[in-house]
Design a protein around this motif. Structure first.
Motif, PDB file in Angstrom:
ATOM      1  N   ASP A 194       0.854  -1.192   0.000  1.00  0.00           N
ATOM      2  CA  ASP A 194       0.000   0.000   0.000  1.00  0.00           C
ATOM      3  C   ASP A 194       0.892   1.246   0.000  1.00  0.00           C
ATOM      4  O   ASP A 194       2.117   1.153  -0.059  1.00  0.00           O
ATOM      5  CB  ASP A 194      -0.964  -0.021   1.196  1.00  0.00           C
ATOM      6  CG  ASP A 194      -0.215   0.042   2.520  1.00  0.00           C
ATOM      7  OD1 ASP A 194       1.027   0.181   2.524  1.00  0.00           O
ATOM      8  OD2 ASP A 194      -0.876  -0.059   3.575  1.00  0.00           O
ATOM      9  N   ASN A 195       0.250   2.402   0.057  1.00  0.00           N
ATOM     10  CA  ASN A 195       0.978   3.672   0.039  1.00  0.00           C
ATOM     11  C   ASN A 195       1.229   4.099   1.497  1.00  0.00           C
ATOM     12  O   ASN A 195       0.683   5.073   1.969  1.00  0.00           O
ATOM     13  CB  ASN A 195       0.143   4.704  -0.731  1.00  0.00           C
ATOM     14  CG  ASN A 195       0.892   5.989  -0.993  1.00  0.00           C
ATOM     15  OD1 ASN A 195       2.065   6.124  -0.637  1.00  0.00           O
ATOM     16  ND2 ASN A 195       0.216   6.946  -1.604  1.00  0.00           N
ATOM     17  N   ARG A 196       1.994   3.299   2.196  1.00  0.00           N
ATOM     18  CA  ARG A 196       2.315   3.494   3.615  1.00  0.00           C
ATOM     19  C   ARG A 196       1.064   3.774   4.458  1.00  0.00           C
ATOM     20  O   ARG A 196       0.857   4.866   4.971  1.00  0.00           O
ATOM     21  CB  ARG A 196       3.328   4.633   3.787  1.00  0.00           C
ATOM     22  CG  ARG A 196       4.667   4.288   3.178  1.00  0.00           C
ATOM     23  CD  ARG A 196       5.820   4.626   4.077  1.00  0.00           C
ATOM     24  NE  ARG A 196       6.030   6.039   4.198  1.00  0.00           N
ATOM     25  CZ  ARG A 196       7.161   6.581   4.675  1.00  0.00           C
ATOM     26  NH1 ARG A 196       8.159   5.817   5.058  1.00  0.00           N
ATOM     27  NH2 ARG A 196       7.274   7.862   4.766  1.00  0.00           N
ATOM     28  N   GLY A 197       0.236   2.743   4.559  1.00  0.00           N
ATOM     29  CA  GLY A 197      -0.926   2.854   5.439  1.00  0.00           C
ATOM     30  C   GLY A 197      -2.213   3.259   4.742  1.00  0.00           C
ATOM     31  O   GLY A 197      -3.292   3.143   5.317  1.00  0.00           O
ATOM     32  N   ARG A 198      -2.123   3.717   3.501  1.00  0.00           N
ATOM     33  CA  ARG A 198      -3.332   4.036   2.738  1.00  0.00           C
ATOM     34  C   ARG A 198      -3.280   3.221   1.458  1.00  0.00           C
ATOM     35  O   ARG A 198      -2.200   2.849   1.008  1.00  0.00           O
ATOM     36  CB  ARG A 198      -3.351   5.519   2.350  1.00  0.00           C
ATOM     37  CG  ARG A 198      -3.128   6.475   3.487  1.00  0.00           C
ATOM     38  CD  ARG A 198      -3.098   7.898   2.949  1.00  0.00           C
ATOM     39  NE  ARG A 198      -4.374   8.271   2.349  1.00  0.00           N
ATOM     40  CZ  ARG A 198      -4.495   9.084   1.318  1.00  0.00           C
ATOM     41  NH1 ARG A 198      -3.442   9.591   0.730  1.00  0.00           N
ATOM     42  NH2 ARG A 198      -5.681   9.385   0.834  1.00  0.00           N
TER      43      ARG A 198
END
Ligand code: ADP
Length: 326
Positions: A194-198
């Motif tokens: 993912d995009n660091r947690g999102r």
């Protein structure tokens, strides 16, 4: 950072782990080391994609693909293991789509020149149509040799090579410890984690932009939140020209039955675990149309699709439909 492959801009983005340091001198060293690592990784991805481009490009006369196209009608040609795996994949999609996706489409497809607005005439199309079809390929899987059974056969892997290229780019980044990233080649994207947690938000472009849209946000009709998946979009707005005689759009997705640009759908996005599947599936569904296309995607586990018709209707595969909605 971007670079050109297969006629489109390609690029990679990724997060590196936060650097460890305990004082300001170490901080600048650590940041420098990180920057260097990022440059090195980008270069590895670029080199791999360039390697793929040089082997499978129909525009490079010395590519393995061009050599096969020049010779396989007279003598069986030995393919590399990688080339063979791509041919196997293409034949599978061709069978699953009842010939809507077929790499021999190029027998006619290569007569189009989008940059110079040239389309083949009806006579040339009827002459070359018999060279389209999987039965025009004599594929000896065991010996890895490919021959053509008609003198005018040409193949083109443009419908799956970019999906394969983004998979390879993502694999390289993963092998170097990257846990959050994306590799993009025109209409194909492979996501790592993912995009660091999102989630990553991948847009489905409005196929009929007016030119007044101010930014990326306004250009998209949908944004799909995706994690660790690949997504490919096939659209009639990517490479096209308008025929001056009849005002019709001549674009790069060819219906193998007619030798002409496929119509009905104007955008198809497919997402799922691998780009080597999403890329040819989006092209296949584009040609198959709404009903057959949705049936195909609904029969394949872990893959979903969003279709846009020429009347602007947006349709979804079963996995994206809320069973409780009416
Ligand atoms: P791109 O991202 O290159 O626009 P698409 O997924 O939209 O890719 O696929 C279009 C490409 O697939 C064309 O550029 C061409 O190389 C190839 N292609 C076009 N029509 C067919 C077809 N019927 N079967 C297989 N490949 C096709």
């Amino acid at each position: 950072k971007t670079w050109p492959i297969m006629g489109t801009e390609t690029g990679a983005r990724f997060w590196l782990d936060d650097p460890n340091f305990s004082n300001p001198t170490q901080q600048s060293e650590a940041l420098k080391a990180q920057q260097q690592k990022a440059q090195e990784l980008l270069e590895l991805v670029r080199q791999e994609m360039h390697r793929i481009d040089v082997i499978y490009s129909p525009y490079i006369g010395t590519s393995a693909l061009s050599k096969i196209n020049a010779a396989a009608a007279s003598t069986p040609q030995l393919l590399s293991q990688e080339f063979a795996a791509l041919v196997d994949k293409a034949l599978w999609v061709s069978q699953a789509s009842d010939g809507a996706f077929d790499i021999t489409y190029a027998s006619v497809g290569h007569l189009y020149d989008y940059r110079n607005k040239i389309a083949p005439g009806d006579e040339d199309i009827s002459k070359t149509l018999p060279a389209i079809g999987s039965d025009r390929l004599l594929w000896d899987r065991k010996n890895r040799t490919l021959a053509f059974t008609h003198p005018l056969v040409k193949i083109d892997l443009g419908g799956l090579a970019k999906g394969y290229a983004v998979d390879r780019g993502a694999e390289i980044l993963r092998n170097h410890g990257i846990k959050h990233g994306s590799v993009n080649a025109g209409g194909d994207t492979a996501l790592i984690g993912d995009n660091r947690g999102r989630p990553w938000f991948v847009g489905v472009k409005n196929p009929r932009l007016t030119g007044k849209e101010k930014n990326w946000q306004e250009q998209q009709v949908l944004k799909l939140p995706l994690i660790n998946e690949a997504i490919s979009t096939s659209g009639d707005y990517e490479r096209f020209f308008i025929d001056e005689q009849d005002g019709k759009r001549v674009h790069h997705i060819i219906n193998p039955r007619t030798g002409k640009s496929s119509n009905g759908l104007i955008s198809v996005s497919v997402f799922g675990p691998q780009g080597i599947n999403t890329d040819p599936l989006s092209t296949a569904i584009f040609v198959m149309g709404v009903e057959k296309g949705l049936n195909l995607i609904n029969s394949i586990q872990s893959y979903e699709a969003v279709l846009i018709t020429d009347t602007g209707k947006v349709l979804y595969s079963d996995g994206l439909v809320d069973p409780n909605a009416n």
